[in-house]
Design an enzyme around this catalytic site. Sequence first.
Site, PDB file in Angstrom:
ATOM      1  N   HIS A 193      12.969  30.027  68.807  1.00 49.14           N
ATOM      2  CA  HIS A 193      13.130  29.282  70.119  1.00 49.14           C
ATOM      3  C   HIS A 193      14.016  29.801  70.897  1.00 49.14           C
ATOM      4  O   HIS A 193      15.112  30.576  70.763  1.00 49.14           O
ATOM      5  CB  HIS A 193      13.568  27.714  69.771  1.00 49.14           C
ATOM      6  CG  HIS A 193      14.779  27.562  69.153  1.00 49.14           C
ATOM      7  ND1 HIS A 193      16.014  27.676  69.934  1.00 49.14           N
ATOM      8  CD2 HIS A 193      15.123  27.219  68.091  1.00 49.14           C
ATOM      9  CE1 HIS A 193      17.114  27.403  69.142  1.00 49.14           C
ATOM     10  NE2 HIS A 193      16.410  27.434  67.928  1.00 49.14           N
ATOM     11  N   GLU A 253      14.205  23.229  61.262  1.00 49.80           N
ATOM     12  CA  GLU A 253      15.582  23.980  60.758  1.00 49.80           C
ATOM     13  C   GLU A 253      16.035  23.182  59.627  1.00 49.80           C
ATOM     14  O   GLU A 253      15.844  21.945  59.267  1.00 49.80           O
ATOM     15  CB  GLU A 253      16.330  23.965  61.894  1.00 49.80           C
ATOM     16  CG  GLU A 253      17.746  24.734  61.597  1.00 49.80           C
ATOM     17  CD  GLU A 253      17.469  26.154  61.201  1.00 49.80           C
ATOM     18  OE1 GLU A 253      17.038  26.286  60.070  1.00 49.80           O
ATOM     19  OE2 GLU A 253      17.815  27.287  61.953  1.00 49.80           O
TER      20      GLU A 253
END
Length: 396
Positions: free
Chosen positions: A200, A276
Amino acid sequence: MARRFIVEADGGSRGNPGPAGYGAVVLDPATGEALAEAAEFIGTATNNVAEYKGLVAGLRAAHALDPQALIHVRMDSKLVVEQMSGRWKIKHPDMKPLAAEAQRAFPPDRVSYEWIPREKNKHADRLANEAMDAGKSGRQWEPRDSRAALDAGPARSSAARAADAAAQASETSGSQATATVGWGASADLGAPATFVLLRHGETALTPEKRFSGSGGTDPELSAAGRRQAEAAAAALAARGTVQAVVSSPLLRCRETAEAVADRLGLEVRIDDGLRETDFGAWEGLTFAEVRERYPDDLNAWLGSSKVAPTGGGESFATVARRVAVARDKLVARYAGRTVLAVTHVTPIKTLVRLALGAPPESLFRMELSAASVSAVAYYADGNASLRLLNDTSHLR
């Protein structure tokens, strides 16, 4: 002692030839528990072709769980069972390449075959019909546990727990399948499933190098991060190879994924397995702040992939098992295609580590910039090839 699995597979065609699909399930022989499922609508085909493709999918699913296991295949197709057992010759030209593909999917000397009546093959038959029903609606079949993941959060299915066990083994022994095959060995296995891995774009926490996982504030992209996402989108659109987009559920990844998907005219599929690491009490802190507040915990974490961050976070071993489950499902879903996976530092490094058969400490030896692109190809025999790592040329 080698693990043992039962693979039940089936295929069907509504017209023979006609709209066809297959289903396969890997079972624990001791408990009967379903460890993995696979199904797919394959377009117009015959029953025999669909049954063979179901066998191949089942063997691949078993290989993903444990490439060293002993497999007992049960099918209600007398033709497939007798041909794969070597008792009948394979005469039809459409069957020969499929039989060869099944032999490549799992070592033949570790696979045995048994014919069972159709009423004892209900699980695989149901999956095949679900796949055909999905195809009739213009969709592809999706595993029930992945559909439920959006609502269930971190809760995991029995199939995921079983695949976790296989990933746990890789924490200590590396990727056995990858380690035994040399460069170029997968060249004749057809097009791989290719993961284009996009980290990202930046958030407000990124330039400050603060721990930012799945247990923190879920920050959005910063202005710089949005520019990075647009740059990545433009570069990927120019390449023209991405056929699907999946994303971590966290906001920074969804925003990055949507920038690319908008350019490509695709939808974003959310996969919870790509989130994550949960860094527990370290969320939002810099490395120096963690060193000051939790010195002993940090040293233990740096020394072992099985140690979790302070306050109920996830260890890298736990993340590796979760990521391996997501990887195997995506490989099965996007076989022969290229999928963009928008995710985070740890999942990308973990996919790279597992592809290379590298030890857990290699996670600390890779650089992965915001909005960087990496790529791993996964072949039908279970082997992987790292094709790109940390490409940021589109940001310059």
